[in-house]
Design an enzyme around this catalytic site. Structure first.
Site, short mmCIF file in Angstrom:
data_model
loop_
_atom_site.label_atom_id
_atom_site.label_comp_id
_atom_site.label_asym_id
_atom_site.label_seq_id
_atom_site.Cartn_x
_atom_site.Cartn_y
_atom_site.Cartn_z
N PRO A 2 0.88 -1.23 0.14
CA PRO A 2 -0.15 -0.05 -0.13
C PRO A 2 0.95 1.15 0.04
CG PRO A 2 0.24 -0.91 2.06
CD PRO A 2 1.14 -1.75 1.26
N GLU A 3 0.47 2.17 -0.63
CA GLU A 3 1.14 3.70 -0.70
C GLU A 3 0.03 4.37 0.08
OE1 GLU A 3 2.60 4.54 -4.48
OE2 GLU A 3 2.56 2.24 -4.85
N ARG A 113 4.08 -12.14 3.45
CA ARG A 113 5.78 -11.94 3.27
C ARG A 113 6.40 -11.62 4.45
NH1 ARG A 113 7.29 -8.77 -2.23
NH2 ARG A 113 9.19 -9.41 -1.57
N ARG A 156 21.20 16.79 -7.91
CA ARG A 156 21.23 15.36 -7.63
C ARG A 156 21.35 14.71 -9.19
NH1 ARG A 156 17.92 12.86 -3.29
NH2 ARG A 156 18.81 10.95 -3.59
#
Length: 280
Positions: A2-3, A113, A156
Site C-alpha cells: 500500500p501507498e 511475506r 542530484r
DNA sequence: CGCTTCCTGACT
DNA sequence: AGTCAGGAAGCG
C-alpha cells in the site's frame, strides 16, 4: 503493497471501528511481526488493556494513538493487510496477529511475506521505527510544495523516480503513484533529478498531488492483496494509466507502453509522452 | 549512492 | 529454475 492512498483508505475505514475500543487480548502469532518489543509475549502484555484514542497516519505508517500515552505503529510494507471483523472470523492463512477488542470484534493483521511489522512506542520515542522519525513532509499537505520538491531534486544526478520514492524527501509515494505522476507530468523516470527545470518541477508536483488525490478518491489500488479495513477492494486499479500496463497502448498517444527498471524497481512509462532528453 | 537483503508466494 | 512483487533498511 500500500501507498499513501491505500493506507489512508485503511485508516478511514478502520477508524470508526477501533477508536474508543480497548484491546482485551492480543494474539501475537509471529515473532517477526513484533518489531518492538521483539518478543510476542511482551508485546501482547504491553498492549492488553490499552484503549485506542484515535487512528492517524503519517506517510505509509498507521498510528494507533493510545489513551494515556504511547502508540501502536503498523507498517504494512509490501503485503500487509489490516482487516476488521465484527466477530472472530475464520483465520486467514497468513494471519500474523489478532487484536481482540472489547466489543467482541477483532482486528487482524495479515502479511504473507512478513516484511511488515508492528511497533509499540512510548511518548519519548522509544520503539519508534527510524523511518518514521526521518519522514519528509506529507505529500498531500502544504508542507510539500514545488519549492520543497525543487530543493530535493537540485544537484542530484540520481533518477528522478528514486527521489520520489525516498520517504525522507516526501512521505507517501510508492512505485505505483511514482510511475503515474511521472507519466502525468510527461517526465522520463530515469531523468537525472538535477536536470529538471522549474516548469518540470511544477508539473511534477501537480501530477503527484493529482495522482495521490485520485487514488484516495478511488479508495486505492487493489491489484491482488490490498483491501481496505473492511475487506473491500479499491477502484483505482482501473484508473491507472501506466503502472501494470506495459505492452498496452498509452491512453494519451496510443504508443505501446514500455517496461523497464529504474533504481531497482519495475517501471512503466510511455516512450513518447515521457521522452528522455539526450543522455537523460 | 546503488545494490542487496529481508520473506514468501505466484507466475513464466 | 528464474523472475517478479505495492517497501525500506543496511552495506559497502
Amino acid at each position: 503493497m500500500p501507498e499513501l492512498p491505500e493506507v489512508e483508505t485503511i485508516r478511514r475505514t478502520l477508524a470508526p471501528h477501533v477508536e474508543g475500543r480497548t484491546v482485551v487480548a492480543a494474539d501475537m502469532d509471529d515473532p517477526l511481526t513484533c518489531r518492538h518489543p521483539a518478543d510476542p509475549a511482551g508485546f501482547a502484555t504491553r498492549l492488553r488493556g490499552r484503549t485506542v484514542a484515535s487512528l492517524g497516519r503519517r506517510g505509509k505508517y498507521l498510528l494507533f494513538e493510545l489513551r494515556g500515552g504511547g502508540r501502536l505503529i503498523v507498517h504494512l510494507r509490501m503485503a500487509g493487510r489490516l482487516w476488521w471483523h465484527a466477530g472472530p472470523d475464520a483465520r486467514e492463512r497468513f494471519l500474523r496477529a489478532r487484536l481482540h477488542l472489547d466489543d467482541a470484534s477483532v482486528l487482524d493483521y495479515i502479511d504473507m511475506r512478513r516484511l511488515g511489522g508492528m511497533y509499540l512506542a512510548d511518548d519519548d520515542g522509544t520503539g519508534t521505527p527510524a523511518g518514521l522519525l526521518t519522514l519528509g513532509p506529507e505529500a498531500l499537505s502544504p508542507g510539500f510544495s514545488p519549492p520543497v520538491l525543487a530543493a530535493a531534486l537540485r544537484g542530484r544526478r540520481t533518477a528522478v523516480k528514486s527521489v520520489l520514492l525516498d520517504q525522507r524527501v516526501v512521505a507517501g509515494i510508492g512505485n505505483i503513484y511514482a510511475d503515474e505522476a511521472l507519466h502525468g507530468a510527461g517526465i522520463h523516470p530515469a531523468r537525472r533529478a538535477g536536470a529538471l527545470r522549474g516548469p518540470d518541477v511544477r508539473r511534477l508536483h501537480a501530477a503527484i498531488v493529482a495522482a495521490l488525490e485520485e487514488g484516495v478518491r478511488a479508495q486505492g489500488v487493489s491489484f491482488s492483496l490490498y483491501r481496505d479495513g473492511e475487506g473491500r477492494k479499491g477502484e483505482m486499479g482501473e484508473r491507472l494509466r501506466v503502472y501494470g500496463r506495459g505492452g498496452q497502448p498509452c491512453y494519451t498517444c496510443g504508443t505501446t507502453l514500455a517496461r523497464t527498471r529504474v533504481g531497482g524497481r519495475g517501471t512503466a512509462l510511455c516512450p513518447r509522452c515521457q521522452r528522455p532528453p539526450r543522455g537523460l
